[in-house]
Design an enzyme around this catalytic site. Structure first.
Site, mmCIF file in Angstrom:
data_model
loop_
_atom_site.group_PDB
_atom_site.id
_atom_site.type_symbol
_atom_site.label_atom_id
_atom_site.label_comp_id
_atom_site.label_asym_id
_atom_site.label_seq_id
_atom_site.Cartn_x
_atom_site.Cartn_y
_atom_site.Cartn_z
ATOM 1 N N GLU A 22 0.852 -1.184 0.000
ATOM 2 C CA GLU A 22 0.000 0.000 0.000
ATOM 3 C C GLU A 22 0.898 1.247 0.000
ATOM 4 O OE1 GLU A 22 -3.703 -0.473 2.303
ATOM 5 O OE2 GLU A 22 -3.055 -2.505 2.739
ATOM 6 N N MET A 23 1.073 1.913 1.142
ATOM 7 C CA MET A 23 1.855 3.139 1.114
ATOM 8 C C MET A 23 3.360 2.879 1.273
ATOM 9 S SD MET A 23 -0.955 5.333 3.225
ATOM 10 C CE MET A 23 -0.742 7.037 2.717
#
Lengths: 336, 336
Positions: free
Chosen positions: B124-125
């Site tokens: 994700e991030m």
């Protein structure tokens, strides 16, 4: 240096007491924009935030021209669909109207022409104009917005980019402290900042960085007096004109909100305003600014930060049964 | 089918004439949220839109939980930093408070615990909590916001995620047509939509999809009466509990704004509400809805779309001299 500083100091003293006359300065304040067709602006805002304009369905204009961060992405060069590495630093969308041309090499005459570029650029949104029109035309909720904006529901690339451009035209940042000073509020900037402005003028920056945007009005060679060293391979205007003498010639970037639009230059290699000022002095003016002078100019540049546009996030209509599916991991289509 | 339709029709007639009593229905309306600490909510909004929480500096919470598009990205599974292919469909952030747990497998008890996940998830991030705290702590303009929200300027991951969660708690969508009907406005939904609601109740959907969110209150096996076929390898709650019987058990998704949160299921394999309703009937209830029944239930589900939160885009403070540099093309760090 002493001489320059003295001159700047004298200017500052004069400025503080009598610089209320706007006409004396080669800069105009940024003014709010009158909106003539609110429906067109609203549609443009929706399309500016529309991730379905990219092939993946993730990236919108706002991904690289983020209105939360000065209209840029604050990256050296931008990230495109499929995590493509963009070739050049994203200029800000704030106050982007009223420049001689758009893009670093000026290849678009208008904001609408500019907006058409990234949609179909394989290193940016990686879609095509045909697909973009098909997608937007397939989203039932857009019909009423096109009708309100244009009189009927027809969707084409011209309307899409006209709407985005009309929204962008509203993205102005009035009431910067420097503009307040220009309008006669002598206390809006400090003596130190005013010295920076005087030095900015007296040392030649303003030959290129003038007008309401402090730039955006001409093309200049990056490295006018000394070659600029970079690993970035962009050739500037030469890519458009084909002429060797246009290599490393770029549109002079505007300086409004420059505090927010780091990193600097077409290659994004200057991380700070200090660095950018020193490199510019060096390669454009043959000048070595002292740390004090650099600090003054930087302080002045920070007075150019205006009120950021207040954007209410648009609510986008859901896709319809005919909307093409987005698959961000499909094989990347060939570059056009 | 005829029997069911008749029953639903009778219910509809009763409904239109006398269904003004809220207490009779196993659903509560969504109500606006009282904001107790506006500074904390404002900080949370900034952090929700903060791309510097990702390793690349491009992705924010809003990238996958896009508040322009129902709090989701409308992709089968989400795109992470480095164009990582996420393993599961992003649930909506709208009305996400007040569920039994967060994530499809319930691995976070609270919204704050949830918010901590994607920041450090390599798919994700792709950042770390240490780096996120370092980044936010290095941005000078955040100090005043932390002070207003928490009383002092200290930045830690708990405060970052508490602020995001407090903002998310405000992301409610009141005044759906169904809620107006629940509150006594008999004309807020059509007869056809009411038939869909009656069928939704009478055929068993509401055993799991109940409460204000019509879901989010329990874990259930996907494929209760017939195995659900998917190429998605997510094992659901088993990944948390380690128990074989929890394979394919997921939190029941809420249905508020479900019209906007396509595609459906943890694997994002159902592109339309029609498909989702038919698959649910099949694998959860052993029922084959007719096209007419499906259309009724879908029509009902679309009455659950509420007023979307009006979000003024936050203006984020620029990075400071100590802010780590973002390089989206640096070699990807090892997964943690």
């Amino acid at each position: 240096m002493t001489k320059t500083l003295l001159a700047a100091a004298v200017g500052a003293v004069i400025g503080l007491s009598s610089f209320s006359a706007l006409a004396a300065e080669p800069v105009d304040p940024i003014e709010p924009v009158e909106v003539k067709n609110p429906a067109l602006v609203e549609l443009g805002k929706m399309l500016f935030f529309e991730p379905r304009l990219s092939r993946s369905g993730l990236l919108s204009c706002n991904s690289c021209h983020n209105l939360s961060t000065g209209g840029v992405d604050n990256l050296k060069t931008s990230i495109g669909d499929y995590w493509a590495q963009g070739p050049i630093n994203s200029p800000t969308v704030l106050n982007s109207y009223g420049q001689i041309a758009q893009f670093w090499n000026g290849r678009a005459k208008t904001l609408a022409e500019q907006a058409a570029g990234p949609i179909a650029n394989p290193l940016e949104m990686a879609s095509t104009h045909e697909l973009a029109v098909q997608v937007i035309g397939s989203i039932p909720g857009y019909a009423e917005h096109f009708k309100k904006a244009f009189g009927d529901e027809k969707v084409d690339i011209g309307r899409i980019t006209d709407a985005i451009a009309e929204f962008e035209r509203t993205l102005v940042t009035p009431n910067a402290r420097f503009d307040k000073w220009l309008k006669g509020d002598a206390k809006a900037i400090t003596d130190f900042e005013l010295k920076g402005y005087q030095l900015f003028k007296s040392s030649g920056c303003m030959i290129c960085h003038n007008g309401a945007l402090l730039g955006g009005q001409s093309f200049q060679k990056m490295g006018a007096v000394r070659a600029y060293e970079t690993t970035n391979t962009d050739e500037g205007v030469k890519a458009i004109s084909g002429r060797d003498q246009d290599r490393m010639t770029f549109k002079v970037p505007q300086l409004r909100n420059v505090e927010l639009t780091y990193p600097y230059f077409h290659d994004g290699e200057a991380k700070t305003l200090e660095k950018a000022v020193q490199v510019m002095g060096d390669v454009q003016l043959g000048k070595r600014y002292t740390d004090e002078e650099t600090a003054q100019i930087v302080a002045f540049l920070k007075t150019l930060t205006g009120e950021q546009p207040k954007i209410v996030l648009p609510i986008l209509p859901p896709s319809g049964p005919e909307t093409p599916e987005f698959n961000p991991w499909a094989p990347k289509p060939d570059a056009k």
